[in-house]
Design an enzyme around this catalytic site. Structure first.
Site, PDB file in Angstrom:
ATOM      1  N   LYS A  94      -1.286  -3.855  -6.749  1.00  5.06           N
ATOM      2  CA  LYS A  94      -0.629  -2.998  -7.857  1.00  5.06           C
ATOM      3  C   LYS A  94      -0.101  -4.023  -8.667  1.00  5.06           C
ATOM      4  CE  LYS A  94       1.560   0.686  -5.199  1.00  5.06           C
ATOM      5  NZ  LYS A  94       2.738   1.571  -5.548  1.00  5.06           N
TER       6      LYS A  94
ATOM      7  N   ALA B 153       0.852  -0.726   0.125  1.00  6.96           N
ATOM      8  CA  ALA B 153       0.196   0.086  -0.106  1.00  6.96           C
ATOM      9  C   ALA B 153       0.988   1.428   0.037  1.00  6.96           C
ATOM     10  CB  ALA B 153      -0.497   0.242   1.120  1.00  6.96           C
ATOM     11  N   SER B 154       2.845   1.077  -0.605  1.00  5.90           N
ATOM     12  CA  SER B 154       2.742   2.277  -0.466  1.00  5.90           C
ATOM     13  C   SER B 154       3.225   2.973   0.713  1.00  5.90           C
ATOM     14  CB  SER B 154       2.394   2.769  -1.954  1.00  5.90           C
ATOM     15  OG  SER B 154       2.718   2.009  -3.065  1.00  5.90           O
ATOM     16  N   HIS B 155       2.496   4.011   0.849  1.00  5.99           N
ATOM     17  CA  HIS B 155       2.852   5.845   1.071  1.00  5.99           C
ATOM     18  C   HIS B 155       1.558   5.575   2.576  1.00  5.99           C
ATOM     19  CE1 HIS B 155       0.720   7.339  -1.660  1.00  5.99           C
ATOM     20  NE2 HIS B 155       0.128   7.936  -0.861  1.00  5.99           N
TER      21      HIS B 155
END
Length: 199
Positions: free
Chosen positions: A112, A101-103
């Site tokens: 993704k 979920a990246s950042h």
């Protein structure tokens, strides 16, 4: 719970509320069915980060693609999104999936998609997957009886060498660090570069 919607670079949700094993399997199956519509598309690579249950979610995605007849390389350790992009482009995978979920805050996880060229999947492809999810929710077709292959190939060293070839390591020498082996300094700084590159 709201319907599954893809945003920038993929789909993300709160773990155990939206991002559940049931929903991850649903997204993966819709993704696999849409990808199968492309001629000769049969290879995907899957990675995951250090977030809670990412490895387990990635395993679910891998098993779902295998059931749809794909050759799946599930990376055997946490990895980075740039690595998945690199592998798709240079190791000739049809798509890549990264569980991250990246950042976003730790309560989130995400799915993704990296397309055959290594970049984010097009909006048209994401909309197609969303529509396929809706179809599956209304009337799920029988699962494919064809079985693919699940492998675990660690291509990290080749990726690191590829990054190394693009980085001028001389600029990362630190005058104040005393070390008997200067190569150790360079290796240490390269790890920093790779960490930054992965964020």
């Amino acid at each position: 719970m709201m319907g599954i919607k893809f945003g920038t670079d993929g789909w993300r949700g709160i773990i155990a509320k939206d991002f559940t094993f049931t929903n991850v399997e649903k997204v993966a199956r819709a993704h696999a069915l849409c990808l199968k519509e492309r001629k000769n598309a049969n290879r995907v690579i899957i990675g995951y980060d250090h977030r809670f249950m990412s490895e387990n979610f990635a395993q679910t995605v891998a098993e779902t693609f295998v059931k749809e007849g794909f050759e799946v390389n599930l990376i055997p350790h946490p990895t980075t999104t740039p690595f998945i992009s690199w592998a798709v482009k240079y190791k000739n995978y049809d798509n890549g999936i990264m569980i991250t979920a990246s950042h976003n805050p730790p309560i989130y996880n995400g799915y993704k998609i990296k397309d055959y060229f290594g970049g984010s999947a097009t909006e048209d492809f994401l909309r197609k997957i969303e529509n396929k999810i809706k179809e599956l929710e209304k009337n799920s077709p029988e699962k494919c009886l064809q079985k693919g292959d699940l492998i675990h190939i660690d291509e990290r060293e080749e990726y690191i060498n590829a990054v190394r070839s693009q980085v001028n390591l001389e600029i990362f020498k630190e005058k104040n660090i005393k070390d008997a082996d200067n190569n150790d300094i360079l290796k240490s700084n390269l790890k920093i570069v790779l960490f930054i590159h992965s964020q």
